[in-house]
Design an enzyme around this catalytic site. Sequence first.
Site, mmCIF file in Angstrom:
data_model
loop_
_atom_site.group_PDB
_atom_site.id
_atom_site.type_symbol
_atom_site.label_atom_id
_atom_site.label_comp_id
_atom_site.label_asym_id
_atom_site.label_seq_id
_atom_site.Cartn_x
_atom_site.Cartn_y
_atom_site.Cartn_z
ATOM 1 N N LYS A 175 -11.135 -0.977 -1.258
ATOM 2 C CA LYS A 175 -10.831 -1.868 -0.139
ATOM 3 C C LYS A 175 -11.959 -1.730 0.873
ATOM 4 O O LYS A 175 -12.449 -0.619 1.047
ATOM 5 C CB LYS A 175 -9.500 -1.467 0.518
ATOM 6 C CG LYS A 175 -8.297 -1.545 -0.431
ATOM 7 C CD LYS A 175 -7.067 -0.892 0.204
ATOM 8 C CE LYS A 175 -5.921 -0.849 -0.789
ATOM 9 N NZ LYS A 175 -4.722 -0.171 -0.276
ATOM 10 N N ASP A 206 0.881 -1.163 0.000
ATOM 11 C CA ASP A 206 0.000 0.000 0.000
ATOM 12 C C ASP A 206 0.929 1.227 0.000
ATOM 13 O O ASP A 206 2.121 1.106 0.309
ATOM 14 C CB ASP A 206 -0.867 -0.040 1.268
ATOM 15 C CG ASP A 206 -1.687 1.215 1.440
ATOM 16 O OD1 ASP A 206 -2.340 1.630 0.465
ATOM 17 O OD2 ASP A 206 -1.666 1.802 2.545
ATOM 18 N N LEU A 207 0.426 2.383 -0.366
ATOM 19 C CA LEU A 207 1.281 3.582 -0.442
ATOM 20 C C LEU A 207 1.128 4.478 0.796
ATOM 21 O O LEU A 207 2.031 4.581 1.626
ATOM 22 C CB LEU A 207 0.923 4.365 -1.725
ATOM 23 C CG LEU A 207 1.611 5.704 -1.910
ATOM 24 C CD1 LEU A 207 3.116 5.540 -2.078
ATOM 25 C CD2 LEU A 207 1.042 6.423 -3.153
ATOM 26 N N SER A 257 -2.641 0.536 -4.256
ATOM 27 C CA SER A 257 -3.157 1.703 -3.516
ATOM 28 C C SER A 257 -4.482 2.184 -4.087
ATOM 29 O O SER A 257 -4.716 2.108 -5.290
ATOM 30 C CB SER A 257 -2.135 2.839 -3.609
ATOM 31 O OG SER A 257 -2.712 4.055 -3.177
HETATM 32 C C1 BG6 Z 1 -5.738 5.839 0.235
HETATM 33 C C2 BG6 Z 1 -5.777 6.678 1.495
HETATM 34 O O1 BG6 Z 1 -4.439 5.358 0.036
HETATM 35 O O2 BG6 Z 1 -6.135 6.614 -0.891
HETATM 36 C C3 BG6 Z 1 -7.156 7.288 1.668
HETATM 37 O O3 BG6 Z 1 -5.472 5.864 2.623
HETATM 38 C C4 BG6 Z 1 -7.526 8.073 0.413
HETATM 39 O O4 BG6 Z 1 -7.176 8.109 2.793
HETATM 40 C C5 BG6 Z 1 -7.446 7.158 -0.806
HETATM 41 O O5 BG6 Z 1 -8.845 8.596 0.523
HETATM 42 C C6 BG6 Z 1 -7.788 7.866 -2.120
HETATM 43 O O6 BG6 Z 1 -6.796 8.817 -2.386
HETATM 44 P P1 BG6 Z 1 -6.866 9.939 -3.500
HETATM 45 O O7 BG6 Z 1 -5.446 10.464 -3.519
HETATM 46 O O8 BG6 Z 1 -7.231 9.267 -4.789
HETATM 47 O O9 BG6 Z 1 -7.874 10.922 -3.072
HETATM 48 MG MG MG Z 2 -2.697 3.164 3.630
#
Ligand code: BG6
Ligand code: MG
Length: 215
Positions: free
Chosen positions: A146, A10-11, A115
């Site tokens: 997820k 995961d990132l 991610s």
């Molecule tokens: C996940 C985070 O990696 O990415 C979340 O843990 C976040 O908090 C989700 O909402 C979506 O991210 P983004 O950058 O597409 O808004």
């Molecule tokens: Mg995470």
Amino acid sequence: MHNIKGFIFDLDGVLVDTAKYHYLAWRRLAEELNIDFSLRDNERLKGVSRMQSLEIILEIGNITLNDATKIELAQKKNNWYVEYISKLTPEDILPGVIGFLESVRDNGIKVALGSASKNSMLILDKLNLTNYFDAIIDGTKVSKAKPNPEVFLKGAEALNLLPNQCIVFEDAEAGVEAAINAGMYCIGIGSKDVLKKAHLVLSGFYNMTFDKLEL
Ligand code: BG6
Ligand code: MG
């Protein structure tokens, strides 16, 4: 676990601490909407997609909005978030991550990103991490958030591996569940109290190498 051939990371919260920037941007939006949004509430957003995060915040504030407004607000939050993360540098990579990734690759393990973030490519680029990955599955490549296992199953597939040949590294409860739903061994990054369902929990990658995992 002698047949492990791939690691899926995961990132946000595993390789880099972007959770604080997500929180700052969501809190700014919550303030505009007069919603009280605490750091504890923020835990619920970890690992969850952008639109679902907004839904959770609106639920906390007991607010109902139409779809067009929700899309607009999510975009607004993302603009602030992107502004915050534009300042990321390789120094923001969490302690031990580079050493761990190098030892993993030296041992012939394939590496994928799994991610929910649509900003993954931007973040990896800012951190100079893109080249460590054999495959990148991010929020632009999945439709189910997820704890649905889609992101990790696609990661395994992109590495040409079976789910039981992969280990997932996750900091969010929803992510640990996704890994387990994918039939993968899951190493939680964070606290055992939160990541109860993970097979093993590490506080982070500081001083961690492939050999120390004793697979
Ligand atoms: C996940 C985070 O990696 O990415 C979340 O843990 C976040 O908090 C989700 O909402 C979506 O991210 P983004 O950058 O597409 O808004
Ligand atoms: Mg995470």
